[in-house]
Design an enzyme around this catalytic site. Structure first.
Site, PDB file in Angstrom:
ATOM      1  N   ASP A   1       0.838  -1.201   0.000  1.00 58.86           N
ATOM      2  CA  ASP A   1       0.000   0.000   0.000  1.00 58.86           C
ATOM      3  C   ASP A   1       0.873   1.252   0.000  1.00 58.86           C
ATOM      4  O   ASP A   1       0.540   2.254  -0.635  1.00 58.86           O
ATOM      5  CB  ASP A   1      -0.905   0.014   1.238  1.00 58.86           C
ATOM      6  CG  ASP A   1      -1.991  -1.039   1.151  1.00 58.86           C
ATOM      7  OD1 ASP A   1      -2.448  -1.322   0.029  1.00 58.86           O
ATOM      8  OD2 ASP A   1      -2.375  -1.584   2.200  1.00 58.86           O
TER       9      ASP A   1
ATOM     10  N   ASN B   1      -5.008   8.446   1.750  1.00 60.47           N
ATOM     11  CA  ASN B   1      -5.369   7.817   3.030  1.00 60.47           C
ATOM     12  C   ASN B   1      -5.930   8.823   4.031  1.00 60.47           C
ATOM     13  O   ASN B   1      -7.071   8.730   4.408  1.00 60.47           O
ATOM     14  CB  ASN B   1      -4.151   7.156   3.681  1.00 60.47           C
ATOM     15  CG  ASN B   1      -4.004   5.693   3.307  1.00 60.47           C
ATOM     16  OD1 ASN B   1      -4.879   5.111   2.683  1.00 60.47           O
ATOM     17  ND2 ASN B   1      -2.886   5.103   3.684  1.00 60.47           N
TER      18      ASN B   1
ATOM     19  N   ASN C   1      -6.485   5.720  10.662  1.00 58.57           N
ATOM     20  CA  ASN C   1      -7.804   6.001  11.240  1.00 58.57           C
ATOM     21  C   ASN C   1      -8.337   4.833  12.075  1.00 58.57           C
ATOM     22  O   ASN C   1      -8.874   5.026  13.157  1.00 58.57           O
ATOM     23  CB  ASN C   1      -8.783   6.340  10.110  1.00 58.57           C
ATOM     24  CG  ASN C   1     -10.225   6.375  10.571  1.00 58.57           C
ATOM     25  OD1 ASN C   1     -10.645   7.295  11.248  1.00 58.57           O
ATOM     26  ND2 ASN C   1     -10.985   5.335  10.224  1.00 58.57           N
ATOM     27  N   LYS C   2      -8.154   3.626  11.562  1.00 55.49           N
ATOM     28  CA  LYS C   2      -8.677   2.460  12.284  1.00 55.49           C
ATOM     29  C   LYS C   2      -7.874   2.209  13.559  1.00 55.49           C
ATOM     30  O   LYS C   2      -8.433   1.836  14.587  1.00 55.49           O
ATOM     31  CB  LYS C   2      -8.654   1.223  11.380  1.00 55.49           C
ATOM     32  CG  LYS C   2      -9.336   0.032  12.022  1.00 55.49           C
ATOM     33  CD  LYS C   2      -9.425  -1.143  11.085  1.00 55.49           C
ATOM     34  CE  LYS C   2     -10.132  -2.310  11.767  1.00 55.49           C
ATOM     35  NZ  LYS C   2      -9.415  -2.781  12.965  1.00 55.49           N
ATOM     36  N   SER C   3      -6.574   2.442  13.492  1.00 50.88           N
ATOM     37  CA  SER C   3      -5.727   2.228  14.675  1.00 50.88           C
ATOM     38  C   SER C   3      -6.096   3.157  15.825  1.00 50.88           C
ATOM     39  O   SER C   3      -5.847   2.839  16.978  1.00 50.88           O
ATOM     40  CB  SER C   3      -4.258   2.462  14.335  1.00 50.88           C
ATOM     41  OG  SER C   3      -3.852   1.618  13.292  1.00 50.88           O
TER      42      SER C   3
HETATM   43  P1  NAP Z   1       3.901   1.924   6.787  1.00 47.16           P
HETATM   44  O1  NAP Z   1       4.477   2.245   8.132  1.00 47.16           O
HETATM   45  O2  NAP Z   1       4.471   0.802   5.999  1.00 47.16           O
HETATM   46  O3  NAP Z   1       2.323   1.716   6.926  1.00 47.16           O
HETATM   47  C1  NAP Z   1       1.733   1.139   8.012  1.00 47.16           C
HETATM   48  C2  NAP Z   1       0.831   0.005   7.575  1.00 47.16           C
HETATM   49  O4  NAP Z   1      -0.394   0.540   7.053  1.00 47.16           O
HETATM   50  C3  NAP Z   1       1.423  -0.882   6.481  1.00 47.16           C
HETATM   51  O5  NAP Z   1       1.193  -2.232   6.841  1.00 47.16           O
HETATM   52  C4  NAP Z   1       0.631  -0.479   5.250  1.00 47.16           C
HETATM   53  O6  NAP Z   1       0.532  -1.503   4.301  1.00 47.16           O
HETATM   54  C5  NAP Z   1      -0.713  -0.194   5.874  1.00 47.16           C
HETATM   55  N1  NAP Z   1      -1.630   0.626   5.084  1.00 47.16           N
HETATM   56  C6  NAP Z   1      -1.363   1.690   4.281  1.00 47.16           C
HETATM   57  N2  NAP Z   1      -2.491   2.160   3.739  1.00 47.16           N
HETATM   58  C7  NAP Z   1      -3.510   1.368   4.205  1.00 47.16           C
HETATM   59  C8  NAP Z   1      -4.906   1.360   4.004  1.00 47.16           C
HETATM   60  N3  NAP Z   1      -5.512   2.270   3.236  1.00 47.16           N
HETATM   61  N4  NAP Z   1      -5.637   0.425   4.646  1.00 47.16           N
HETATM   62  C9  NAP Z   1      -5.060  -0.486   5.459  1.00 47.16           C
HETATM   63  N5  NAP Z   1      -3.730  -0.533   5.682  1.00 47.16           N
HETATM   64  C10 NAP Z   1      -2.977   0.395   5.064  1.00 47.16           C
HETATM   65  O7  NAP Z   1       3.907   3.272   5.925  1.00 47.16           O
HETATM   66  P2  NAP Z   1       3.424   3.432   4.417  1.00 47.16           P
HETATM   67  O8  NAP Z   1       3.386   2.106   3.755  1.00 47.16           O
HETATM   68  O9  NAP Z   1       4.201   4.548   3.856  1.00 47.16           O
HETATM   69  O10 NAP Z   1       1.918   3.924   4.599  1.00 47.16           O
HETATM   70  C11 NAP Z   1       1.586   5.184   5.125  1.00 47.16           C
HETATM   71  C12 NAP Z   1       0.289   4.996   5.871  1.00 47.16           C
HETATM   72  O11 NAP Z   1       0.524   4.200   6.993  1.00 47.16           O
HETATM   73  C13 NAP Z   1      -0.314   6.281   6.401  1.00 47.16           C
HETATM   74  O12 NAP Z   1      -1.126   6.885   5.437  1.00 47.16           O
HETATM   75  C14 NAP Z   1      -1.069   5.782   7.625  1.00 47.16           C
HETATM   76  O13 NAP Z   1      -2.419   5.536   7.305  1.00 47.16           O
HETATM   77  C15 NAP Z   1      -0.454   4.455   7.962  1.00 47.16           C
HETATM   78  N6  NAP Z   1       0.129   4.509   9.292  1.00 47.16           N
HETATM   79  C16 NAP Z   1      -0.532   3.866  10.278  1.00 47.16           C
HETATM   80  C17 NAP Z   1      -0.082   3.950  11.584  1.00 47.16           C
HETATM   81  C18 NAP Z   1      -0.852   3.252  12.646  1.00 47.16           C
HETATM   82  O14 NAP Z   1      -1.781   2.513  12.308  1.00 47.16           O
HETATM   83  N7  NAP Z   1      -0.528   3.456  13.894  1.00 47.16           N
HETATM   84  C19 NAP Z   1       1.062   4.665  11.886  1.00 47.16           C
HETATM   85  C20 NAP Z   1       1.722   5.306  10.852  1.00 47.16           C
HETATM   86  C21 NAP Z   1       1.239   5.211   9.552  1.00 47.16           C
HETATM   87  P3  NAP Z   1       1.806  -1.961   3.413  1.00 47.16           P
HETATM   88  O15 NAP Z   1       2.632  -2.808   4.330  1.00 47.16           O
HETATM   89  O16 NAP Z   1       1.192  -2.748   2.315  1.00 47.16           O
HETATM   90  O17 NAP Z   1       2.540  -0.752   2.946  1.00 47.16           O
END
Ligand code: NAP
Ligand code: MN
Length: 280
Positions: A58, A134, A176-178
Site C-alpha cells: 500500500d 489515506n 484512522n482504524k488504529s
Molecule cells: P507503513 O508504516 O508501511 O504503513 C503502516 C501500515 O499501514 C502498512 O502495513 C501499510 O501496508 C498499511 N496501510 C497503508 N495504507 C492502508 C490502508 N488504506 N488500509 C489499510 N492498511 C494500510 O507506511 P506506508 O506504507 O508509507 O503507509 C503510510 C500509511 O501508513 C499512512 O497513510 C497511515 O495511514 C499508515 N500509518 C498507520 C499507523 C498506525 O496505524 N498506527 C502509523 C503510521 C502510519 P503496506 O505494508 O502494504 O505498505
C-alpha cells in the site's frame, strides 16, 4: 472503389511500471516489462501513462499516487502486492499471468474513490495545499494541542489532545482504524474526522467519537497555541511553526483503479486483513 490496404493502428495504452526496492517486486516488474515490451497495444513509459502498475505494498501505491496526482483525470492505477495483504492491491505476486490476461482484455473500465483535500494556513498568511489518498493529520509536537473545531462553519468543540486525523474512505482502514475510527466503504462520498488521544474529563469535553462528514462540507481546525505542529498526509510529514488554520474537505478529483474482474470487494479486503479465517 479502391480498398484501403492498411488497418488503422490501434491506439496504444501507455503503461508505467513502478516498483519498490524489494527483490520480489523487481522480479514482478521485469516479468511484466518483458511481457508488454513486444505487445504493440502497449507502450511502456513513465511519462504521461494511462495505466500505472504499482508493485509493492500500500505504501508503494501511496507513493505512485503522489507521483501522478497531477494526472488524475487521465490515469488508472492497479496494485500488485509482493508482501502480505494490501488494501490498494488487487493482485498478488503469483497472479501476474492473470493480471496480464486481464490487462490485455481491458476496455477502460474503472472504479473511482474519493480523495481528501487539505489546506494549511500559517499565521503569516502562507497557504499550503495537498491531496491525500489515506488521511491527513494535525498534531502538536511538544504539548497538548488546543484547537477549535468547526464543521461547515458551525463551532463544534474546543479540542484538547494529541491531534486530529481526517481520513478518506479507503484510508479508513489505515491510521484512522488504529485510533478507533470506523471503517467506511469507499463508495460512500464522505470523509471521517477522528481524534488522537483527546482529553475528556469534568473540565474538557470533545465529541469523543469519529464523525463522518459528507461531500461538500468542510472541517476547520484552528490551533490556539503558538508552537510546533506536525502536518502529515499519507506517507509524508512536515513540521510547521504557527499553524493558524487547517481545512479539510473531499477533493473535486478522485483516484481511479483498473476495474478488472479481479478487483477485490471492500468487505473481502477488510475480512482478509483484519479477521482472517475463523472457526465458527
Ligand atoms: P507503513 O508504516 O508501511 O504503513 C503502516 C501500515 O499501514 C502498512 O502495513 C501499510 O501496508 C498499511 N496501510 C497503508 N495504507 C492502508 C490502508 N488504506 N488500509 C489499510 N492498511 C494500510 O507506511 P506506508 O506504507 O508509507 O503507509 C503510510 C500509511 O501508513 C499512512 O497513510 C497511515 O495511514 C499508515 N500509518 C498507520 C499507523 C498506525 O496505524 N498506527 C502509523 C503510521 C502510519 P503496506 O505494508 O502494504 O505498505
Ligand atoms: Mn508500507
Amino acid at each position: 472503389m479502391t480498398q484501403m490496404n492498411y488497418t488503422a493502428r490501434p491506439k496504444q495504452t501507455r503503461v508505467a511500471i513502478i516498483a519498490n526496492g524489494k527483490y520480489q517486486s523487481k522480479r514482478v516488474a521485469s516479468k511484466i516489462f518483458s511481457a508488454l515490451k513486444h505487445d504493440r497495444n502497449f507502450y511502456l513509459s513513465k511519462e504521461n501513462p494511462d495505466i500505472i502498475i504499482s508493485i509493492g505494498g500500500d505504501g508503494m501505491l501511496l507513493s505512485a499516487f503522489h507521483m501522478y496526482e497531477k494526472a488524475l483525470d487521465r490515469v488508472r492505477f492497479v496494485g500488485i502486492h509482493t508482501g502480505h495483504l494490501g488494501f490498494y492491491t488487487d493482485y498478488r505476486d503469483f497472479e501476474v499471468d492473470t493480471f496480464l490476461k486481464n490487462l490485455r482484455a481491458d476496455q477502460g473500465e474503472k472504479i473511482s474513490y474519493p480523495l481528501l483535500r487539505m489546506t494549511v494556513t500559517m499565521a503569516d498568511g502562507r497557504v499550503v495545499t495537498a491531496r491525500a489518498l489515506n488521511e491527513a493529520s494535525l498534531r502538536r509536537l511538544e504539548k497538548t494541542m488546543v484547537a477549535d473545531v468547526s464543521i461547515n462553519g458551525t463551532f463544534l468543540e474546543r479540542f484538547r489532545g494529541d491531534g486530529i486525523t481526517v481520513s478518506t474512505p479507503t484510508g479508513s482502514t489505515a491510521y484512522n482504524k488504529s485510533i478507533g475510527g470506523a471503517v467506511l466503504h469507499p463508495t460512500v462520498e464522505a470523509f471521517q474526522m477522528t481524534e488522537i488521544a483527546s482529553l475528556n474529563n469534568r473540565v474538557y469535553r470533545t465529541l469523543g467519537s469519529s464523525a463522518i462528514i459528507p461531500k461538500g462540507e468542510k472541517v476547520t481546525i484552528e490551533p490556539k497555541r503558538v508552537g510546533s505542529y506536525s502536518v502529515s498526509f499519507d506517507n509524508k510529514s512536515y513540521n510547521y511553526r504557527n499553524v493558524a488554520k487547517m481545512e479539510f474537505s473531499l477533493d473535486d478529483k478522485k483516484i481511479s483503479f483498473l476495474s478488472t474482474p479481479h478487483h477485490t470487494g471492500f468487505w473481502e479486503r477488510v475480512k482478509d486483513a483484519f479477521i482472517g479465517e475463523v472457526e465458527v
